[in-house]
Design a protein around this motif. Structure first.
Motif, PDB file in Angstrom:
ATOM      1  N   THR A  25       0.833  -1.206   0.000  1.00  0.00           N
ATOM      2  CA  THR A  25       0.000   0.000   0.000  1.00  0.00           C
ATOM      3  C   THR A  25       0.869   1.258   0.000  1.00  0.00           C
ATOM      4  OG1 THR A  25      -1.794  -1.163   1.135  1.00  0.00           O
ATOM      5  CG2 THR A  25      -1.797   1.247   1.257  1.00  0.00           C
ATOM      6  N   VAL A  26       1.970   1.216   0.736  1.00  0.00           N
ATOM      7  CA  VAL A  26       2.895   2.348   0.705  1.00  0.00           C
ATOM      8  C   VAL A  26       3.412   2.563  -0.709  1.00  0.00           C
ATOM      9  CG1 VAL A  26       5.115   3.228   1.530  1.00  0.00           C
ATOM     10  CG2 VAL A  26       3.578   2.035   3.109  1.00  0.00           C
ATOM     11  N   GLY A  35      -5.756   1.556  -6.781  1.00  0.00           N
ATOM     12  CA  GLY A  35      -5.984   0.413  -5.911  1.00  0.00           C
ATOM     13  C   GLY A  35      -6.123   0.750  -4.442  1.00  0.00           C
ATOM     14  N   ILE A  36      -5.999   2.025  -4.070  1.00  0.00           N
ATOM     15  CA  ILE A  36      -6.185   2.413  -2.666  1.00  0.00           C
ATOM     16  C   ILE A  36      -7.090   3.643  -2.619  1.00  0.00           C
ATOM     17  CG2 ILE A  36      -3.989   1.444  -1.913  1.00  0.00           C
ATOM     18  CD1 ILE A  36      -2.871   4.268  -1.849  1.00  0.00           C
ATOM     19  N   SER A  37      -7.704   3.884  -1.472  1.00  0.00           N
ATOM     20  CA  SER A  37      -8.626   5.008  -1.330  1.00  0.00           C
ATOM     21  C   SER A  37      -7.858   6.311  -1.136  1.00  0.00           C
ATOM     22  CB  SER A  37      -9.539   4.774  -0.123  1.00  0.00           C
ATOM     23  OG  SER A  37      -8.784   4.862   1.082  1.00  0.00           O
ATOM     24  N   PRO A  38      -8.506   7.440  -1.457  1.00  0.00           N
ATOM     25  CA  PRO A  38      -7.838   8.739  -1.245  1.00  0.00           C
ATOM     26  C   PRO A  38      -7.440   8.959   0.215  1.00  0.00           C
ATOM     27  CG  PRO A  38      -9.738   8.998  -2.688  1.00  0.00           C
ATOM     28  CD  PRO A  38      -9.790   7.587  -2.167  1.00  0.00           C
ATOM     29  N   VAL A  44      -0.811   7.678   4.205  1.00  0.00           N
ATOM     30  CA  VAL A  44       0.522   7.149   3.903  1.00  0.00           C
ATOM     31  C   VAL A  44       1.481   8.286   3.560  1.00  0.00           C
ATOM     32  CG1 VAL A  44       1.858   5.752   2.287  1.00  0.00           C
ATOM     33  CG2 VAL A  44      -0.318   4.887   3.188  1.00  0.00           C
ATOM     34  N   LEU A  45       1.029   9.224   2.734  1.00  0.00           N
ATOM     35  CA  LEU A  45       1.911  10.325   2.336  1.00  0.00           C
ATOM     36  C   LEU A  45       2.266  11.203   3.525  1.00  0.00           C
ATOM     37  CD1 LEU A  45       0.333  11.309  -1.110  1.00  0.00           C
ATOM     38  CD2 LEU A  45       2.365   9.921  -0.666  1.00  0.00           C
TER      39      LEU A  45
END
Length: 313
Positions: A25-26, A35-38, A44-45
């Motif tokens: 995910t990172v 593939g990941i949600s906002p 993560v950011l």
């Protein structure tokens, strides 16, 4: 739980732990992949900024390449047969502007997220990591069995085999030995059938048999399972003082370039590796352009061997 050591640079593991997500995910977040949600991406950011994390240029090149990335699975690079083909694929793929990532068969799953397609030349059946990459185009070279949905480069040896048998019989061979993988439908069967079609019944021994094993059958020719076994036979015959081709003729299979530099030079069933590599890369393009599952038949290219008569026969 303590944070990362400030004396070292933060890693993807540190970011994943801080954000409460997986490393994958990172990777998706920092490389702006789908593939990941906002909300997850933002979390993560933020963790990456807090930890002053910078993804490596190498990792970024594998995950989001500027050019198409081809995964190349090769059975055994210590075997010149695989090494020669791999070298040819690398050269031709580079000519098309493709990156190539190589791996061993046991590492196939590692290619799923970093390759746009896979070419497999392993000598064993290849089952891709379909749950991870269900639409990953796969092209197999000379596979031992077919796999639905895969492209295939098949080798046609029968014509060259018949030519080699005619060559041997024309030189007086009447007591041939064929070395093969016993109990399997392998390349040696074509030699056995070709000899029998000419009224000669060869003795069949396991591919690992040496000269001492087959000498009681008084052979006047030995067909090795591949060129490497042929080189070994030439060595054993030289040590035993047996003249080649005067007393025993030897034929290999694969057409390794080094066969030109042994003494005597090995006769063999050779194949155009450049044609094999081009066929595999063309199939990759074809598969990437047609992801449908109802294509009807899997794309196939056939490359024929040719018999090359040298000093050993």
């Amino acid at each position: 739980m303590s944070g990362p050591d400030p004396a070292r640079a933060a890693t993807i593991v540190d970011v994943a732990r801080a954000a409460g997500v997986s490393r994958q995910t990172v990777t998706r977040a920092v490389h702006d992949m789908a593939g990941i949600s906002p909300a997850t991406r933002a979390r993560v950011l933020a963790a990456a900024r807090d930890l002053n994390y910078h993804p490596s240029r190498f990792g970024r090149g594998l995950v989001k390449p500027a050019a198409r990335t081809l995964g190349l699975l090769v059975g055994d690079l210590t075997n010149p047969y695989y090494a020669e083909l791999a070298s040819t694929v690398l050269r031709l793929a580079a000519g098309r502007g493709w990156n190539v990532v190589m791996a061993e068969p046991g590492s196939a799953a590692d290619l799923a997220g970093g390759a746009d397609a896979v070419v497999a030349f392993t000598g064993v059946a290849f089952d891709p990591p379909s749950p991870a990459a269900p639409n990953l185009p796969v092209v197999e070279i000379d596979p031992p069995r077919t796999h639905p949905g895969h492209g295939r480069v098949e080798f046609e040896r029968e014509g060259a085999t018949r030519e080699a048998v005619r060559h041997l019989l024309g030189r007086g061979v009447r007591r041939p030995v064929v070395l093969d993988l016993l109990g399997s439908t392998s390349r040696g069967r074509a030699f056995v059938e070709a000899f029998r079609a000419q009224g000669v019944d060869p003795f069949v021994a396991d591919r690992g048999a040496g000269w001492d094993d087959v000498r009681p059958h008084a052979p006047d020719a030995v067909v090795a399972f591949n060129d490497l076994d042929g080189f070994r036979l030439l060595r054993d015959l030289a040590r035993a003082g047996v003249a080649v081709p005067g007393q025993v003729r030897v034929v290999g299979v694969d057409g390794l370039g080094v066969g030109e530099f042994v003494t005597p030079r090995l006769s063999t069933l050779a194949i155009d590796l450049a044609e094999v590599a081009r066929s595999a890369l063309d199939l990759v393009v074809e598969l990437r352009g047609d992801r449908s599952t109802d294509r009807g038949t899997d794309p196939v290219r056939v490359v024929a061997h040719r018999f090359v008569a040298r000093d050993s026969t």
